[in-house]
Design a protein around this motif. Structure first.
Motif, mmCIF file in Angstrom:
data_model
loop_
_atom_site.group_PDB
_atom_site.id
_atom_site.type_symbol
_atom_site.label_atom_id
_atom_site.label_comp_id
_atom_site.label_asym_id
_atom_site.label_seq_id
_atom_site.Cartn_x
_atom_site.Cartn_y
_atom_site.Cartn_z
ATOM 1 N N VAL A 10 15.408 -59.117 74.051
ATOM 2 C CA VAL A 10 15.135 -57.842 74.799
ATOM 3 C C VAL A 10 15.677 -56.817 73.917
ATOM 4 O O VAL A 10 16.885 -56.709 73.331
ATOM 5 C CB VAL A 10 15.997 -57.682 76.014
ATOM 6 C CG1 VAL A 10 15.510 -56.428 77.015
ATOM 7 C CG2 VAL A 10 15.537 -58.999 76.811
ATOM 8 N N GLY A 36 9.733 -49.091 75.216
ATOM 9 C CA GLY A 36 9.157 -48.062 74.774
ATOM 10 C C GLY A 36 7.800 -48.842 74.224
ATOM 11 O O GLY A 36 7.376 -49.803 74.106
ATOM 12 N N ARG A 44 19.139 -41.572 63.921
ATOM 13 C CA ARG A 44 20.402 -42.335 64.345
ATOM 14 C C ARG A 44 20.921 -42.957 63.289
ATOM 15 O O ARG A 44 21.153 -42.121 62.106
ATOM 16 C CB ARG A 44 19.944 -43.206 65.266
ATOM 17 C CG ARG A 44 19.528 -42.611 66.703
ATOM 18 C CD ARG A 44 18.708 -43.314 67.663
ATOM 19 N NE ARG A 44 19.808 -44.312 68.249
ATOM 20 C CZ ARG A 44 19.473 -45.067 69.246
ATOM 21 N NH1 ARG A 44 18.099 -45.354 69.896
ATOM 22 N NH2 ARG A 44 20.462 -46.059 69.552
ATOM 23 N N CYS A 163 19.515 -57.465 73.227
ATOM 24 C CA CYS A 163 19.495 -56.340 72.154
ATOM 25 C C CYS A 163 18.968 -55.041 72.521
ATOM 26 O O CYS A 163 18.426 -54.534 71.689
ATOM 27 C CB CYS A 163 18.759 -57.039 70.763
ATOM 28 S SG CYS A 163 19.022 -58.673 70.266
ATOM 29 N N ASP A 164 19.252 -54.816 73.712
ATOM 30 C CA ASP A 164 18.717 -53.570 74.342
ATOM 31 C C ASP A 164 19.586 -52.333 74.524
ATOM 32 O O ASP A 164 19.724 -51.328 75.261
ATOM 33 C CB ASP A 164 18.372 -54.202 75.690
ATOM 34 C CG ASP A 164 19.319 -54.541 76.558
ATOM 35 O OD1 ASP A 164 20.223 -55.264 76.067
ATOM 36 O OD2 ASP A 164 19.013 -54.656 77.791
ATOM 37 N N TYR A 265 24.454 -36.151 71.154
ATOM 38 C CA TYR A 265 24.491 -37.414 71.960
ATOM 39 C C TYR A 265 26.230 -37.624 72.260
ATOM 40 O O TYR A 265 27.051 -37.232 71.518
ATOM 41 C CB TYR A 265 24.068 -38.593 71.354
ATOM 42 C CG TYR A 265 24.730 -39.222 70.043
ATOM 43 C CD1 TYR A 265 24.390 -38.111 68.860
ATOM 44 C CD2 TYR A 265 25.466 -40.344 69.762
ATOM 45 C CE1 TYR A 265 24.980 -38.559 67.547
ATOM 46 C CE2 TYR A 265 25.983 -40.572 68.491
ATOM 47 C CZ TYR A 265 25.641 -39.688 67.305
ATOM 48 O OH TYR A 265 26.165 -39.986 66.132
ATOM 49 N N ASP A 285 24.431 -52.917 69.926
ATOM 50 C CA ASP A 285 25.061 -52.011 70.585
ATOM 51 C C ASP A 285 24.988 -52.427 72.081
ATOM 52 O O ASP A 285 25.945 -51.975 72.851
ATOM 53 C CB ASP A 285 24.143 -50.588 70.567
ATOM 54 C CG ASP A 285 24.522 -49.718 69.588
ATOM 55 O OD1 ASP A 285 25.133 -50.164 68.610
ATOM 56 O OD2 ASP A 285 24.199 -48.620 69.852
ATOM 57 N N PRO A 292 29.943 -43.152 64.859
ATOM 58 C CA PRO A 292 29.078 -43.226 63.833
ATOM 59 C C PRO A 292 29.867 -43.113 62.388
ATOM 60 O O PRO A 292 29.196 -43.506 61.380
ATOM 61 C CB PRO A 292 27.755 -42.412 63.854
ATOM 62 C CG PRO A 292 28.268 -41.267 64.566
ATOM 63 C CD PRO A 292 29.603 -41.804 65.457
ATOM 64 N N MET A 296 28.897 -48.040 60.595
ATOM 65 C CA MET A 296 29.051 -49.270 60.941
ATOM 66 C C MET A 296 28.443 -49.972 61.828
ATOM 67 O O MET A 296 27.959 -51.280 61.873
ATOM 68 C CB MET A 296 30.712 -49.750 61.227
ATOM 69 C CG MET A 296 31.443 -49.233 59.795
ATOM 70 S SD MET A 296 33.238 -49.747 60.058
ATOM 71 C CE MET A 296 33.500 -49.611 58.351
HETATM 72 C C1 LIG Z 1 21.661 -40.868 69.898
HETATM 73 C C2 LIG Z 1 22.395 -41.738 68.937
HETATM 74 C C3 LIG Z 1 22.690 -41.343 67.382
HETATM 75 C C4 LIG Z 1 23.270 -42.309 66.686
HETATM 76 N N1 LIG Z 1 23.611 -42.116 65.347
HETATM 77 C C5 LIG Z 1 24.261 -42.523 64.489
HETATM 78 C C6 LIG Z 1 24.632 -42.441 63.194
HETATM 79 O O1 LIG Z 1 24.475 -41.199 62.692
HETATM 80 N N2 LIG Z 1 25.131 -43.258 62.291
HETATM 81 C C7 LIG Z 1 25.285 -44.646 62.763
HETATM 82 O O2 LIG Z 1 25.964 -45.422 62.101
HETATM 83 N N3 LIG Z 1 24.877 -44.921 64.098
HETATM 84 C C8 LIG Z 1 24.500 -44.091 64.991
HETATM 85 N N4 LIG Z 1 24.143 -44.550 66.044
HETATM 86 C C9 LIG Z 1 24.172 -46.010 66.505
HETATM 87 C C10 LIG Z 1 23.166 -46.749 65.912
HETATM 88 O O3 LIG Z 1 21.948 -45.899 66.211
HETATM 89 C C11 LIG Z 1 23.458 -47.995 66.668
HETATM 90 O O4 LIG Z 1 24.171 -48.872 66.350
HETATM 91 C C12 LIG Z 1 21.877 -49.169 66.439
HETATM 92 O O5 LIG Z 1 20.661 -48.276 66.932
HETATM 93 C C13 LIG Z 1 22.044 -50.156 67.329
HETATM 94 O O6 LIG Z 1 20.885 -51.042 67.339
HETATM 95 P P1 LIG Z 1 20.632 -51.952 68.569
HETATM 96 O O7 LIG Z 1 19.237 -52.706 68.060
HETATM 97 O O8 LIG Z 1 21.410 -52.703 68.941
HETATM 98 O O9 LIG Z 1 20.016 -51.034 69.618
HETATM 99 P P2 LIG Z 1 18.932 -49.790 69.760
HETATM 100 O O10 LIG Z 1 18.786 -49.215 68.555
HETATM 101 O O11 LIG Z 1 19.569 -48.716 70.779
HETATM 102 O O12 LIG Z 1 17.757 -50.420 70.291
HETATM 103 C C14 LIG Z 1 17.578 -51.097 71.561
HETATM 104 C C15 LIG Z 1 16.125 -51.219 71.986
HETATM 105 O O13 LIG Z 1 16.014 -51.839 73.235
HETATM 106 C C16 LIG Z 1 15.204 -51.054 73.957
HETATM 107 N N5 LIG Z 1 15.324 -51.246 75.278
HETATM 108 C C17 LIG Z 1 16.546 -50.733 75.829
HETATM 109 N N6 LIG Z 1 16.565 -51.099 77.296
HETATM 110 C C18 LIG Z 1 15.471 -51.991 77.583
HETATM 111 C C19 LIG Z 1 14.919 -52.590 78.682
HETATM 112 N N7 LIG Z 1 15.882 -52.730 79.735
HETATM 113 N N8 LIG Z 1 14.175 -53.447 78.325
HETATM 114 C C20 LIG Z 1 13.631 -53.555 77.269
HETATM 115 N N9 LIG Z 1 13.781 -52.893 76.093
HETATM 116 C C21 LIG Z 1 15.048 -51.914 76.310
HETATM 117 C C22 LIG Z 1 15.257 -49.399 73.493
HETATM 118 O O14 LIG Z 1 13.956 -48.879 73.768
HETATM 119 C C23 LIG Z 1 15.503 -49.698 72.126
HETATM 120 O O15 LIG Z 1 14.070 -49.968 71.109
HETATM 121 C C24 LIG Z 1 23.560 -43.690 66.915
HETATM 122 C C25 LIG Z 1 23.145 -43.989 68.502
HETATM 123 C C26 LIG Z 1 22.505 -43.039 69.171
HETATM 124 C C27 LIG Z 1 22.267 -43.516 70.613
#
Ligand SMILES: Cc1cc2nc3c(=O)[nH]c(=O)nc-3n(C[C@H](O)[C@H](O)[C@H](O)COP(=O)(O)OP(=O)(O)OC[C@H]3O[C@@H](n4cnc5c(N)ncnc54)[C@H](O)[C@@H]3O)c2cc1C
Length: 396
Positions: A10, A36, A44, A163-164, A265, A285, A292, A296
């Motif tokens: 996910v 999305g 980010r 992974c949502d 944010y 996340d 940030p 890491m």
């Molecule tokens: C606004 C913002 C700014 C950031 N800036 C920085 C930065 O400057 N430097 C840094 O190191 N880190 C930053 N981070 C943190 C970094 O972006 C995250 O650590 C990283 O995105 C984690 O990746 P991920 O794939 O676990 O989650 P995400 O990138 O959040 O991906 C989650 C995905 O799941 C999808 N999703 C969510 N809910 C559902 C659902 N119910 N069903 C299906 N799909 C779903 C979303 O659409 C998204 O595509 C930031 C985070 C945010 C929110």
């Protein structure tokens, strides 16, 4: 194989797409559900650390990373009033890693690389506009309830990996807490075409100040020619004049800055109380969020799935029992708490130290570190995540 044998991933962020590619490369059926309809491409994360580069090298992705990213061979720590405090040469890590640098590459481009590599496989099942609402489990499978453009459907699988992201609905379907705290201030990210490099800044800089610190990075940007990102804490409104005033305070100039992106944010420090509840697993996340500073969070999430997926495959193929999934939880959750949280909280405390004597002692510690080769390697091993990665592997 029955459809219920497939793994449900996910979230189509960098962690979810990486998990999907790891499954595809081993011929394991999966479905990736993404709420999305495109990869989220707002600014980010943008930093890829050496152990993460090593992991992507192990799956044949490294050339694509190096072609598109900027290598950061040194990063700088400043005091906003005094100027440069320390310049850290990452090259000293060359005996520890084939990638002794940080790579600046925006996180959505990691998703694009994973998508390109997934396109080389048959039976890749990626469903956009599929928002997971909740998940339930039985003794031998999981059932995801999903909102689509055509209504609500159910999708079954053997295991589900959340992974949502930070607001994970997978996590909310589990019997786990997400303890920690939220900072009172929010963070503002601005992107500008203005070239801060002309003032001597490296591609990564931390500028400490008790009232208004800044973090400054150069990322490739949409056309690869470079875009500067400025991150700072805010408690003010997000209007044009406030944004200009902020960046002008950092480095005054006669004309307005060309602001290409802005984003504000909330920042949290939280870790899930378990990454596993039966057949439901968490990574990225969804499992841990942090500020940030140090770049890491994303790297840590990628390390999660490189740890989890081989274990899950060994369970699916009957080569190991589910206790290996508990080991995933122990290894990755332990380092999230004792390393990711600690280091990022420390990074934020240090960049805004209020007491002048404490601040000076911290700067002196940095100067001493760069002056001593052994201390420098030890320090950089920690902040480039080599130490945390090794620590996880040592937990049994
Ligand atoms: C606004 C913002 C700014 C950031 N800036 C920085 C930065 O400057 N430097 C840094 O190191 N880190 C930053 N981070 C943190 C970094 O972006 C995250 O650590 C990283 O995105 C984690 O990746 P991920 O794939 O676990 O989650 P995400 O990138 O959040 O991906 C989650 C995905 O799941 C999808 N999703 C969510 N809910 C559902 C659902 N119910 N069903 C299906 N799909 C779903 C979303 O659409 C998204 O595509 C930031 C985070 C945010 C929110």
């Amino acid at each position: 194989m029955q459809s219920s044998d497939r793994v449900i991933v996910v979230g189509g962020g960098p962690v979810g797409y990486t998990a999907a590619l790891l499954l595809a490369q081993q011929g394991i059926p999966f479905v990736l559900l993404e709420a999305g309809h495109v990869v989220f491409d707002e600014p980010r994360a943008g930093t890829v650390h050496p152990p993460t580069l090593e992991l992507y090298a192990s799956i044949g992705a490294i050339d694509r990373f190096l072609d598109r990213g900027f290598k950061v061979h040194n990063y700088q720590y400043y005091d906003r009033k005094q100027g440069l405090v320390a310049d850290f040469d990452l090259g000293v890590l060359s005996e520890l890693t084939p990638f002794p640098y940080r790579l600046m590459l925006e996180q959505h481009k990691i998703c694009y690389i994973m998508q390109e590599m997934l396109a080389e496989f048959d039976n890749v099942d990626i469903r956009l506009d599929h928002e997971l609402l909740e998940v339930s489990q039985t003794a031998d499978g999981v059932i995801a309830t999903v909102q689509t453009n055509d209504g609500i459907v159910t999708i079954d699988g053997s295991y589900i990996i959340g992974c949502d992201g930070g607001r994970s609905k997978v996590r909310k379907s589990m019997d786990v807490e997400f303890d920690g705290f939220t900072y009172p201030e929010r963070f503002l990210i601005l992107s500008t075409t203005y070239d801060f490099g002309q003032h001597g800044y490296a591609f990564t800089n931390y500028i400490a100040d008790p009232e208004e610190w800044f973090a400054l990075f150069k990322v490739p940007g949409a056309d690869g020619s470079g875009l500067w990102r400025v991150v700072s804490p805010v408690d003010e409104i997000f209007a044009d004049d406030a944004v200009q005033a902020r960046i002008q305070r950092f480095r005054p100039r006669d004309t307005d800055y060309d602001i290409v992106h802005r984003n504000i944010y909330n920042v949290h420090q939280r870790v899930a109380s378990s990454y596993r509840d039966g057949r439901i697993l968490l990574a990225g996340d969804a499992a841990h969020i942090n500020n940030p500073l140090g770049g890491m969070g994303l790297n840590f999430g990628v390390h999660d799935v490189f740890n989890l997926i081989p274990r899950l495959i060994s369970v699916l193929q009957g080569e190991a029992g589910e206790e290996v999934l508990d080991l995933y939880d122990r290894q990755r959750r332990t380092v999230a708490q004792e390393y990711l949280q600690r280091q990022t909280i420390e990074n934020k405390n240090n960049i805004e130290l209020q007491d002048p004597a404490e601040r000076e002692a911290f700067y002196q510690g940095m100067r001493d570190t760069v002056a001593d080769a052994d201390k420098l390697v030890t320090y950089l091993r920690r902040v480039t995540m080599i130490e945390g990665f090794a620590r996880a592997a040592s937990i049994s």
